[in-house]
Motif scaffolding. Structure first.
Motif, PDB file in Angstrom:
ATOM      1  N   HIS A  29       0.814  -1.220   0.000  1.00  0.00           N
ATOM      2  CA  HIS A  29       0.000   0.000   0.000  1.00  0.00           C
ATOM      3  C   HIS A  29       0.847   1.270   0.000  1.00  0.00           C
ATOM      4  O   HIS A  29       0.291   2.372  -0.067  1.00  0.00           O
ATOM      5  CB  HIS A  29      -0.906   0.007   1.227  1.00  0.00           C
ATOM      6  N   MET A  30       2.169   1.131   0.094  1.00  0.00           N
ATOM      7  CA  MET A  30       3.043   2.285   0.257  1.00  0.00           C
ATOM      8  C   MET A  30       3.700   2.737  -1.042  1.00  0.00           C
ATOM      9  O   MET A  30       4.354   3.780  -1.072  1.00  0.00           O
ATOM     10  CB  MET A  30       4.131   1.965   1.300  1.00  0.00           C
ATOM     11  N   VAL A  31       3.527   1.989  -2.122  1.00  0.00           N
ATOM     12  CA  VAL A  31       4.291   2.276  -3.341  1.00  0.00           C
ATOM     13  C   VAL A  31       3.917   3.618  -3.964  1.00  0.00           C
ATOM     14  O   VAL A  31       4.693   4.177  -4.740  1.00  0.00           O
ATOM     15  CB  VAL A  31       4.146   1.141  -4.374  1.00  0.00           C
ATOM     16  N   GLY A  32       2.772   4.172  -3.639  1.00  0.00           N
ATOM     17  CA  GLY A  32       2.354   5.455  -4.213  1.00  0.00           C
ATOM     18  C   GLY A  32       2.747   6.664  -3.396  1.00  0.00           C
ATOM     19  O   GLY A  32       2.298   7.776  -3.683  1.00  0.00           O
ATOM     20  N   LEU A  33       3.612   6.482  -2.405  1.00  0.00           N
ATOM     21  CA  LEU A  33       3.942   7.588  -1.495  1.00  0.00           C
ATOM     22  C   LEU A  33       4.741   8.710  -2.149  1.00  0.00           C
ATOM     23  O   LEU A  33       4.592   9.866  -1.785  1.00  0.00           O
ATOM     24  CB  LEU A  33       4.743   7.050  -0.299  1.00  0.00           C
ATOM     25  N   PHE A  34       5.610   8.403  -3.086  1.00  0.00           N
ATOM     26  CA  PHE A  34       6.588   9.399  -3.519  1.00  0.00           C
ATOM     27  C   PHE A  34       6.442   9.813  -4.978  1.00  0.00           C
ATOM     28  O   PHE A  34       7.442  10.057  -5.658  1.00  0.00           O
ATOM     29  CB  PHE A  34       8.005   8.870  -3.263  1.00  0.00           C
ATOM     30  N   GLN A  35       5.224   9.923  -5.467  1.00  0.00           N
ATOM     31  CA  GLN A  35       5.039  10.402  -6.830  1.00  0.00           C
ATOM     32  C   GLN A  35       5.648  11.800  -6.973  1.00  0.00           C
ATOM     33  O   GLN A  35       5.378  12.689  -6.182  1.00  0.00           O
ATOM     34  CB  GLN A  35       3.556  10.453  -7.189  1.00  0.00           C
ATOM     35  N   ALA A  76      14.063   1.499   1.549  1.00  0.00           N
ATOM     36  CA  ALA A  76      13.281   2.139   0.493  1.00  0.00           C
ATOM     37  C   ALA A  76      13.215   3.653   0.703  1.00  0.00           C
ATOM     38  O   ALA A  76      13.389   4.438  -0.242  1.00  0.00           O
ATOM     39  CB  ALA A  76      11.873   1.541   0.461  1.00  0.00           C
ATOM     40  N   PHE A  77      12.985   4.075   1.934  1.00  0.00           N
ATOM     41  CA  PHE A  77      12.933   5.516   2.218  1.00  0.00           C
ATOM     42  C   PHE A  77      14.283   6.174   1.941  1.00  0.00           C
ATOM     43  O   PHE A  77      14.334   7.317   1.472  1.00  0.00           O
ATOM     44  CB  PHE A  77      12.514   5.752   3.662  1.00  0.00           C
ATOM     45  N   ALA A  78      15.362   5.453   2.229  1.00  0.00           N
ATOM     46  CA  ALA A  78      16.694   6.015   2.024  1.00  0.00           C
ATOM     47  C   ALA A  78      16.982   6.267   0.551  1.00  0.00           C
ATOM     48  O   ALA A  78      17.867   7.067   0.211  1.00  0.00           O
ATOM     49  CB  ALA A  78      17.745   5.082   2.613  1.00  0.00           C
ATOM     50  N   ALA A  79      16.249   5.617  -0.338  1.00  0.00           N
ATOM     51  CA  ALA A  79      16.480   5.777  -1.772  1.00  0.00           C
ATOM     52  C   ALA A  79      15.873   7.060  -2.327  1.00  0.00           C
ATOM     53  O   ALA A  79      16.157   7.431  -3.472  1.00  0.00           O
ATOM     54  CB  ALA A  79      15.898   4.574  -2.517  1.00  0.00           C
ATOM     55  N   ARG A  93      11.249   5.814  -8.242  1.00  0.00           N
ATOM     56  CA  ARG A  93      11.270   4.542  -8.954  1.00  0.00           C
ATOM     57  C   ARG A  93      12.024   3.486  -8.153  1.00  0.00           C
ATOM     58  O   ARG A  93      11.580   2.334  -8.050  1.00  0.00           O
ATOM     59  CB  ARG A  93      11.917   4.723 -10.324  1.00  0.00           C
ATOM     60  N   ARG A  94      13.157   3.866  -7.595  1.00  0.00           N
ATOM     61  CA  ARG A  94      13.932   2.923  -6.782  1.00  0.00           C
ATOM     62  C   ARG A  94      13.150   2.542  -5.528  1.00  0.00           C
ATOM     63  O   ARG A  94      13.174   1.378  -5.111  1.00  0.00           O
ATOM     64  CB  ARG A  94      15.280   3.557  -6.394  1.00  0.00           C
ATOM     65  N   PHE A  95      12.453   3.485  -4.937  1.00  0.00           N
ATOM     66  CA  PHE A  95      11.598   3.219  -3.778  1.00  0.00           C
ATOM     67  C   PHE A  95      10.589   2.127  -4.118  1.00  0.00           C
ATOM     68  O   PHE A  95      10.409   1.157  -3.377  1.00  0.00           O
ATOM     69  CB  PHE A  95      10.892   4.513  -3.368  1.00  0.00           C
ATOM     70  N   ARG A  96       9.940   2.276  -5.265  1.00  0.00           N
ATOM     71  CA  ARG A  96       8.939   1.294  -5.672  1.00  0.00           C
ATOM     72  C   ARG A  96       9.564  -0.065  -5.944  1.00  0.00           C
ATOM     73  O   ARG A  96       8.985  -1.110  -5.624  1.00  0.00           O
ATOM     74  CB  ARG A  96       8.182   1.792  -6.903  1.00  0.00           C
ATOM     75  N   GLN A  97      10.741  -0.047  -6.553  1.00  0.00           N
ATOM     76  CA  GLN A  97      11.419  -1.309  -6.846  1.00  0.00           C
ATOM     77  C   GLN A  97      11.738  -2.085  -5.572  1.00  0.00           C
ATOM     78  O   GLN A  97      11.542  -3.302  -5.504  1.00  0.00           O
ATOM     79  CB  GLN A  97      12.714  -1.034  -7.619  1.00  0.00           C
TER      80      GLN A  97
END
Length: 354
Positions: free
Chosen positions: A298-304, A333-336, A310-314
């Motif tokens: 559910h978190m993949v849409g956080l950083f549009q 993921a956040f660090a990316a 993209r790296r976060f989503r990966q």
């Protein structure tokens, strides 16, 4: 407490304006709602639709339990039997939901086979009976989410009658998806996109029912569009737009308080705090036998709009799904993500769009 004051107390959180995240099957589960609540304390959150029969005969705790942090949260029910819906409302009362909502809008074949969802719009008298049965046993507001019509119905003819009947039966609020539903020939996805939107009809329904909370849903993409709708309506409900661009929710509280639309999502969110909260939440879930992916999907849409998104989503889409994955994946993921760079990207996008 008098009957009138009790009614006001029950409905106080429905005081306009309301921003709601729509009920979405397979998406708005308790983990999704916990994340959304970290971004907005005021948004009204909805569960996935839960069928009354499943509550009566199935694993109640798994279906109905949620974190106290999720309030205000509404339970959406599906069903067409007054007695079963009333029993489901009685059972759900022990879980402390803030609202019970009746689904009269889902067009899927599975829902139609159970003779509920959007097909109920063909029989507004029966929907009124369902609302009455639910109201008799509910200690919280009972609401309805519907379409403007189905199939060959003429919305300008059927929607006013439908609203009159469900409001007359005691519905505390009605959320209207401003599209017809075609029960044959269109998939659920196509039913969210193909039938034309008729916002003006929904606005007219609000003008004709000034004392009833009426909210609008369908095709609303962002807070700017939400603000335009709130000039006419009591509430706005966003579904996939809010899910896929989750960071949008960080601007909701200031928006509802009259503070305008936040220009930079990154200035509205304490990212390290969000990271730590979600990592702790995931660790607790894993300790109870859950999996990290149940949270991170559910978190993949956080950083549009952010550098590193993209790296976060990966990371969340690959590392979080591996056996034994733990909350350290969330930190990685956040660090990316370049949060400050995200602000610059968003500002440039807005400049070019303007």
């Amino acid at each position: 407490m008098t009957q009138e004051s009790e009614k006001k107390e029950k409905s106080k959180y429905l005081k306009a304006p309301v921003f709601a995240v729509a009920p979405m099957i397979d998406w708005t589960d308790r983990h999704c709602r916990f994340l959304h609540r970290q971004l907005s304390k005021d948004a009204l959150l909805y569960t996935e639709m839960v069928v009354a029969d499943a509550i009566i005969h199935g694993p109640r705790d798994r279906l109905l339990s949620f974190s106290p942090a999720e309030h205000p949260v509404a339970l959406q029910l599906g069903g067409s039997d007054p007695a079963k819906l009333a029993e489901a409302v009685r059972i759900a009362a022990d879980y402390g939901y803030d609202e019970i909502n009746l689904n009269v809008g889902c067009p899927s074949d599975r829902v139609q086979s159970g003779t509920f969802g959007a097909c109920l719009m063909r029989d507004p008298g029966h929907v009124a009976d369902l609302v009455s049965a639910m109201k008799r046993v509910s200690s919280v507001p009972v609401t309805v989410k519907c379409r403007i019509g189905v199939d060959d119905q003429e919305p300008t003819d059927v929607l006013p009658d439908f609203l009159a009947r469900v409001i007359g039966a005691g519905a505390d609020a009605v959320w209207i998806h401003a599209r017809k539903a075609w029960l044959q020939g269109l998939s659920p996805k196509e039913n969210r996109e193909v039938p034309p939107l008729d916002y003006e009809l929904v606005y007219a329904m609000k003008r004709e029912n000034p004392d009833v909370f009426i909210g609008i849903n369908g095709g609303i993409a962002d807070l700017e569009q939400a603000a335009n709708h709130l000039a006419h309506m009591d509430g706005v409900m966003l579904g996939r737009a809010a899910y896929h661009n989750t960071g949008m929710l960080a601007g909701v509280d200031a928006f509802l308080a009259g503070g305008g639309i936040a220009g930079e999502a990154s200035t509205e969110i304490d990212w390290p705090a969000l990271r730590d909260t979600m990592a702790d939440y995931a660790a607790e879930l894993i300790g109870r036998g859950g999996r990290l992916h149940h949270v991170t999907r559910h978190m993949v849409g956080l950083f549009q709009g952010f550098a590193g998104a993209r790296r976060f989503r990966q990371i969340l889409s690959t590392d979080a799904t591996r056996p034994g994955a733990g909350p350290e994946v969330i930190a990685a993921a956040f660090a990316a993500v370049d949060i400050d760079g995200g602000s610059r990207v968003q500002s440039e996008e807005k400049r070019l769009a303007g």
